[in-house]
Design an enzyme around this catalytic site. Structure first.
Site, PDB file in Angstrom:
ATOM      1  CG  HIS A   1     -20.261 -42.829 -11.094  1.00  0.00           C
ATOM      2  ND1 HIS A   1     -19.032 -42.204 -11.073  1.00  0.00           N
ATOM      3  CD2 HIS A   1     -20.193 -43.757 -12.091  1.00  0.00           C
ATOM      4  CE1 HIS A   1     -18.269 -42.721 -12.033  1.00  0.00           C
ATOM      5  NE2 HIS A   1     -18.946 -43.683 -12.658  1.00  0.00           N
TER       6      HIS A   1
ATOM      7  CE  LYS B   1       3.164 -55.590  25.145  1.00  0.00           C
ATOM      8  NZ  LYS B   1       4.085 -54.492  24.710  1.00  0.00           N
TER       9      LYS B   1
ATOM     10  CE1 TYR C   1      10.788 -54.053  23.942  1.00  0.00           C
ATOM     11  CE2 TYR C   1      12.211 -52.677  25.301  1.00  0.00           C
ATOM     12  CZ  TYR C   1      10.948 -53.172  24.992  1.00  0.00           C
ATOM     13  OH  TYR C   1       9.868 -52.785  25.736  1.00  0.00           O
TER      14      TYR C   1
ATOM     15  CG  ASN D   1      14.131 -56.704  25.554  1.00  0.00           C
ATOM     16  OD1 ASN D   1      13.349 -56.149  26.320  1.00  0.00           O
ATOM     17  ND2 ASN D   1      15.340 -56.230  25.295  1.00  0.00           N
TER      18      ASN D   1
ATOM     19  CG  ASN E   1     -31.683 -42.480  13.982  1.00  0.00           C
ATOM     20  OD1 ASN E   1     -32.247 -42.097  12.966  1.00  0.00           O
ATOM     21  ND2 ASN E   1     -31.710 -41.799  15.119  1.00  0.00           N
TER      22      ASN E   1
ATOM     23  CD  GLU F   1     -26.061 -43.499  11.701  1.00  0.00           C
ATOM     24  OE1 GLU F   1     -25.997 -42.303  11.446  1.00  0.00           O
ATOM     25  OE2 GLU F   1     -26.888 -43.982  12.507  1.00  0.00           O
TER      26      GLU F   1
ATOM     27  CB  SER G   1       2.821 -51.792  29.954  1.00  0.00           C
ATOM     28  OG  SER G   1       3.670 -52.805  30.455  1.00  0.00           O
TER      29      SER G   1
ATOM     30  CE  LYS H   1     -33.901 -39.350  12.723  1.00  0.00           C
ATOM     31  NZ  LYS H   1     -33.143 -39.219  11.503  1.00  0.00           N
TER      32      LYS H   1
ATOM     33  CB  SER I   1     -34.662 -39.576  17.322  1.00  0.00           C
ATOM     34  OG  SER I   1     -34.726 -38.229  17.746  1.00  0.00           O
TER      35      SER I   1
HETATM   36  N1  ARG Z   1       6.573 -54.015  29.034  1.00  0.00           N
HETATM   37  C1  ARG Z   1       7.628 -54.139  28.092  1.00  0.00           C
HETATM   38  C2  ARG Z   1       7.084 -54.071  26.673  1.00  0.00           C
HETATM   39  O1  ARG Z   1       5.938 -54.240  26.493  1.00  0.00           O
HETATM   40  C3  ARG Z   1       8.329 -55.413  28.267  1.00  0.00           C
HETATM   41  C4  ARG Z   1       9.731 -55.396  27.772  1.00  0.00           C
HETATM   42  C5  ARG Z   1      10.547 -54.493  28.617  1.00  0.00           C
HETATM   43  N2  ARG Z   1      11.903 -54.554  28.241  1.00  0.00           N
HETATM   44  C6  ARG Z   1      12.803 -53.637  28.657  1.00  0.00           C
HETATM   45  N3  ARG Z   1      13.999 -53.783  28.237  1.00  0.00           N
HETATM   46  N4  ARG Z   1      12.470 -52.650  29.436  1.00  0.00           N
HETATM   47  O2  ARG Z   1       7.776 -53.856  25.718  1.00  0.00           O
END
Ligand code: ARG
Length: 435
Positions: free
Chosen positions: A159, A329, A321, A113, A289, A294, A26, A287, A281
């Site tokens: 309306h 995220k 968790y 966590n 726009n 939009e 991540s 044009k 355009s």
């Molecule tokens: N990257 C994880 C998240 O965003 C962090 C927590 C990971 N916890 C775990 N028990 N693997 O949730």
């Protein structure tokens, strides 16, 4: 083939497979949490030192190390490594590389966590405040043009059919009210994020070490320590509130955008959007726009989608968790970025627009004062249902109200004596906007 690190040490005989590493990482997106994660880690390290769980010396070393890491991240000098999964592991491993043994003590009494729940709450509170600034800018733009064209008449619609006359500033004041409610919602979202500190909840059941959760909560600006550790590692209500506030805010922006799109067409011509917020355009030379409007309207799709996305992720998660929560995220980051960008672009559109008041006033058909005539009849004793019917009959019989003089009105109906000024759109607005 790249040799993969064994991230989990101990009982892990094999390194994680390449595809799994790619799938589970991540850091490519959660690195945005770095300032908040480091703030949380500094509070945690200080607490470990104050309680004597680790030595003061180690605690100081950790805090200094984290500060150098944050400064490198801010300067773009930090190398993120996807094989280290997330930002937490990246920062911790770099800390140990920089300060040695002491770095290995930072994670005492903590799990990712509670760590991520803390950092994400801090991020959400900060994002809510940034969004509020963007809304305030838009309100200032609305106030500026409202003042500039105060009292200028235009038709108002239900309306999308002509209904009753209004003014430019009254039209915009409707959006102002919506935006004020948005501010209140983002204030609530920020308060909810800061309502309780998850730090110290560990993986789910806290720690047997004598952590001082009150210290970290206060240090980070939380209201209090969370009551249920099980809840606080898995609760994402605060993120959902922010996503809902964002979705509704974007919908408000989208409605304003839609009005501007309609009002700036040749057919309406009430508003002229500045060249700086329109695009041409590639084919049709004439044009201009209203792309900013939009796109603001179009982006409501993703902002609403982000809310639905996280609601769906969380639905049915068993206590506590689960890794699913890592999916919290990106929708939040995307919504926050999108609403801020949309609000800023719309502020510019509003700030620079021109109102063609002659055109808008001349678009007011005299039949828009029909209700005013009916209300005059009511004031002279006629029951409203009868007044409604009388005026409807008059209008549908083809009487041209724009050609009427005072005497004509009286001829049309004796109770319409003295009703001539009711045909004035100014008068209509004046009588209706008594507050
Ligand atoms: N990257 C994880 C998240 O965003 C962090 C927590 C990971 N916890 C775990 N028990 N693997 O949730």
């Amino acid at each position: 083939m790249k040799t993969r690190k064994k991230l989990w040490g101990g009982g892990y005989g094999k390194a994680t497979a390449g595809i799994v590493e790619q799938f589970t990482q991540s850091v490519s997106f959660d690195k945005r949490l770095a300032p908040f994660d480091i703030r949380g880690s500094i509070a945690h390290a200080e607490m470990l030192g104050r309680t004597g769980i680790i030595s003061r010396k180690d605690s100081d070393k950790i805090v200094r190390g984290l500060k150098t890491i944050l400064s490198d991240i801010e300067k773009g000098k930090f190398t993120w490594d996807e094989s280290l999964e997330d930002l937490h592991m990246n920062i911790e491993s770099e800390l140990t590389r920089r300060i040695g043994e002491a770095g290995k003590r930072l994670h005492t009494g903590r799990s990712r966590n509670d760590q991520v729940a803390t950092a994400f709450r801090l991020y959400c509170a900060d994002a809510s405040r940034r969004i509020i600034y963007a809304i305030r800018d838009l309100i200032s733009a609305i106030d500026k043009v409202s003042k500039q064209y105060k009292g200028k008449l235009m038709p108002a619609y239900t309306h999308l059919q002509q209904a009753q006359p209004t003014t430019f500033d009254l039209w915009l004041s409707a959006y102002r009210e919506m935006l004020l409610r948005d501010i209140a919602r983002f204030e609530d979202a920020a308060s909810l994020a800061m309502a309780s500190s998850p730090l110290g909840s560990g993986a789910l059941m806290g720690s047997s070490l004598p952590l001082d959760r009150k210290y970290t909560a206060e240090k980070l600006g939380f209201e209090k320590v969370s009551v249920s550790t099980l809840d606080s590692v898995s609760d994402r209500d605060f993120a959902l509130e922010l996503l809902f506030a964002s979705a509704l805010f974007q919908i408000h922006l989208s409605r304003l955008a839609e009005d501007l799109i309609v009002y700036s067409t040749k057919e309406f011509g009430f508003v002229k959007l500045d060249d700086s917020v329109t695009t041409g355009s590639s084919l049709m030379p004439q044009k201009k726009n209203p792309d900013v409007c939009e796109l603001t309207r179009g982006k409501s799709g993703r902002v609403i989608g982000n809310l639905v996305s996280l609601l769906t992720t969380i639905k049915g998660l068993p206590m506590t968790y689960n890794r699913d929560l890592q999916e919290d995220k990106e929708p939040v980051f995307d919504s926050v970025d999108t609403v801020i960008l949309s609000a800023s672009a719309m502020s510019l559109a509003v700030n620079t627009m021109k109102f063609n008041s002659e055109r808008a006033e001349s678009a007011i058909d005299p039949s828009m004062m029909a209700t005013d005539l009916a209300e005059h009849l009511v004031e002279h004793g006629m029951p409203f249902r009868e007044a409604h019917e009388t005026v409807a009959r008059l209008i549908h019989s083809g009487v041209n109200l724009s050609k009427c003089v005072a005497a004509d009105l009286e001829e049309l109906h004796p109770l319409l004596k003295g009703a001539f000024n009711r045909l004035s759109p100014h008068e209509s607005v004046r009588r209706r906007s008594k507050r």
